[in-house]
Design a protein around this motif. Structure first.
Motif, short mmCIF file in Angstrom:
data_model
loop_
_atom_site.label_atom_id
_atom_site.label_comp_id
_atom_site.label_asym_id
_atom_site.label_seq_id
_atom_site.Cartn_x
_atom_site.Cartn_y
_atom_site.Cartn_z
N GLU A 221 -39.42 6.59 8.47
CA GLU A 221 -39.67 5.30 7.85
C GLU A 221 -41.03 4.56 7.57
N LYS A 222 -41.80 4.67 8.70
CA LYS A 222 -42.94 4.26 8.49
C LYS A 222 -44.10 5.37 7.97
N PRO A 223 -44.46 5.54 6.82
CA PRO A 223 -45.46 6.55 6.27
C PRO A 223 -46.84 6.27 7.38
N GLY A 224 -47.64 7.32 7.46
CA GLY A 224 -48.64 7.62 8.18
C GLY A 224 -49.02 8.84 8.78
N TYR A 225 -49.82 9.06 9.81
CA TYR A 225 -50.42 9.98 10.39
C TYR A 225 -49.62 10.61 11.65
N TYR A 226 -48.87 11.63 11.53
CA TYR A 226 -48.12 12.07 12.89
C TYR A 226 -48.57 13.18 13.21
N PRO A 227 -48.22 13.41 14.49
CA PRO A 227 -48.78 14.78 15.18
C PRO A 227 -47.89 15.74 14.76
N MET A 228 -48.50 17.15 14.69
CA MET A 228 -47.51 18.40 14.59
C MET A 228 -47.72 19.05 16.19
N ASN A 229 -48.67 18.71 16.71
CA ASN A 229 -48.57 19.49 18.31
C ASN A 229 -48.70 18.44 19.57
N TYR A 230 -48.52 18.81 20.45
CA TYR A 230 -48.78 17.96 21.79
C TYR A 230 -49.29 18.75 22.82
N SER A 231 -50.38 18.14 23.49
CA SER A 231 -51.06 19.02 24.56
C SER A 231 -51.16 18.63 25.90
N ILE A 232 -51.09 19.25 27.09
CA ILE A 232 -51.31 18.59 28.46
C ILE A 232 -52.25 19.42 28.97
N LYS A 233 -53.78 19.11 29.36
CA LYS A 233 -54.50 19.89 29.70
C LYS A 233 -55.53 19.39 30.51
N GLN A 234 -55.88 20.39 31.53
CA GLN A 234 -56.91 19.97 32.56
C GLN A 234 -58.47 20.01 31.62
N VAL A 235 -59.08 18.82 31.87
CA VAL A 235 -60.45 18.94 31.25
C VAL A 235 -61.50 18.53 32.28
N GLY A 236 -62.03 19.44 32.84
CA GLY A 236 -63.15 19.02 33.71
C GLY A 236 -62.10 18.74 35.15
N ASP A 237 -62.60 17.54 35.53
CA ASP A 237 -61.80 16.71 36.49
C ASP A 237 -60.82 15.90 36.04
N ASP A 238 -60.50 15.81 34.76
CA ASP A 238 -59.50 14.74 34.12
C ASP A 238 -58.44 15.58 33.73
N ILE A 239 -57.33 14.86 33.27
CA ILE A 239 -56.09 15.42 32.76
C ILE A 239 -55.81 14.48 31.37
N GLN A 240 -55.77 15.37 30.39
CA GLN A 240 -55.55 14.80 29.09
C GLN A 240 -54.16 15.03 28.48
N VAL A 241 -53.34 14.06 28.01
CA VAL A 241 -51.94 14.28 27.43
C VAL A 241 -52.15 13.73 25.86
N SER A 242 -51.97 14.48 25.03
CA SER A 242 -52.23 13.76 23.53
C SER A 242 -51.40 14.46 22.72
N LEU A 243 -51.04 13.70 21.76
CA LEU A 243 -50.56 14.16 20.41
C LEU A 243 -51.39 14.46 19.33
N ASP A 244 -51.22 15.64 18.70
CA ASP A 244 -52.63 16.55 18.15
C ASP A 244 -52.38 16.74 16.78
N ALA A 245 -53.23 17.46 15.99
CA ALA A 245 -53.02 17.84 14.68
C ALA A 245 -52.20 16.96 13.78
N MET A 246 -52.89 15.67 13.44
CA MET A 246 -52.33 14.84 12.88
C MET A 246 -52.18 15.02 11.31
N MET A 247 -50.98 14.94 10.54
CA MET A 247 -50.94 14.73 9.20
C MET A 247 -50.48 13.94 8.58
N LEU A 248 -50.87 13.39 7.36
CA LEU A 248 -50.18 12.34 6.66
C LEU A 248 -48.63 12.67 6.16
N MET A 249 -47.70 11.77 6.59
CA MET A 249 -46.19 12.17 6.43
C MET A 249 -45.85 10.81 5.56
N GLN A 250 -44.97 11.07 4.77
CA GLN A 250 -44.70 9.86 3.68
C GLN A 250 -43.15 9.74 3.85
#
Length: 250
Positions: A221-250
């Motif tokens: 309904e709202k055009p814009g950049y939407y994620p194709m992937n999601y990830s849950i990763k340990q990065v050093g001492d931190d945890i990252q949870v992200s929506l990734d590989a964004m592509m423009l969807m109309q």
């Protein structure tokens, strides 16, 4: 001398406001305001390509954030970095921690985080009442195509969140494994409203390294950049949870 000092100060501000992506130094990452969580911090971030197109939007939990969390639960609203406002369909992020989980029994009744990435505004989300006060709006479901194919509605709805939709093929619902992490969608009053990685506390402490394709709707309904992937990763001492590989969807 004053001119030189001013230039130096401006350079420092720019460096502080723009952290580089460790995997690709050419992609600037902007960080939101930190909030306390457990013995650490939580904050939002967004990474852009060199052409200023968004690549990823995510949450970082710093060292200690998974420890000493109140058993009464946590609800944190993470504002997006200023640089991210209006660049993606997402408006804000909400982190909920539930020490004893929630229904259905035997499935999601373990300590876990609900990490909601909302396309809905904060004001509109806060206005969502308990289900009995507005059943017609909860039961007004998005038209076909605006949620991933095959996702099923979970019962009723949650105030300040809406209706939750789950993948029946996920191990905890299909009976093939216990809940570790899953990808939930949300709706309210006929519209898709959020994407939610839901992740067990125990799994986050296990040094995860998950990258998965994100089940996508076929309509937006709202055009814009939407994620194709999601990830849950340990990065050093931190945890990252992200929506990734964004592509423009109309």
């Amino acid at each position: 001398m004053k001119y030189l000092f001013t230039l130096t100060l401006v350079a420092l501000v720019l460096l502080m406001g723009c952290e580089k992506n460790e995997e690709d130094p050419g992609n600037p990452t902007y960080k939101g305001t930190e909030q306390s969580l457990g013995n650490g911090k939580a904050y939002s971030w967004v990474t852009f390509a060199a052409d200023n197109k968004p690549l990823s939007i995510g949450i970082t939990l710093t060292k200690g954030a998974l420890d000493n969390i109140p058993h009464t639960g946590v609800a944190l609203v993470l504002a997006l970095p200023t640089e991210a406002v209006g660049k993606t369909p997402f408006d804000h992020i909400m982190i909920d921690y539930l020490h004893t989980g929630h229904e259905p029994p035997g499935t999601y009744d373990v300590a876990h985080f609900d990490m909601h990435f909302y396309v809905q505004s904060l004001a509109d989300r806060k206005a969502i009442p308990p289900y009995p006060m507005a059943p017609a709006k909860f039961d007004n479901l998005p038209a076909a195509g605006y949620l991933p194919n095959g996702y099923i509605r979970l019962p009723a709805g949650v105030p300040e969140m809406g209706v939750h939709w789950a993948n029946p093929a996920s191990p905890e619902l299909a009976g093939t494994g216990k809940f570790t992490e899953t990808l939930i969608y949300g709706s309210y009053d006929g519209k898709f409203t959020f994407i939610e990685p839901m992740i067990a506390h125990e799994f986050l402490k296990s040094k995860p390294n998950v990258v998965k394709a994100l089940p996508l709707p076929t309509k937006f309904e709202k055009p814009g950049y939407y994620p194709m992937n999601y990830s849950i990763k340990q990065v050093g001492d931190d945890i990252q949870v992200s929506l990734d590989a964004m592509m423009l969807m109309q």
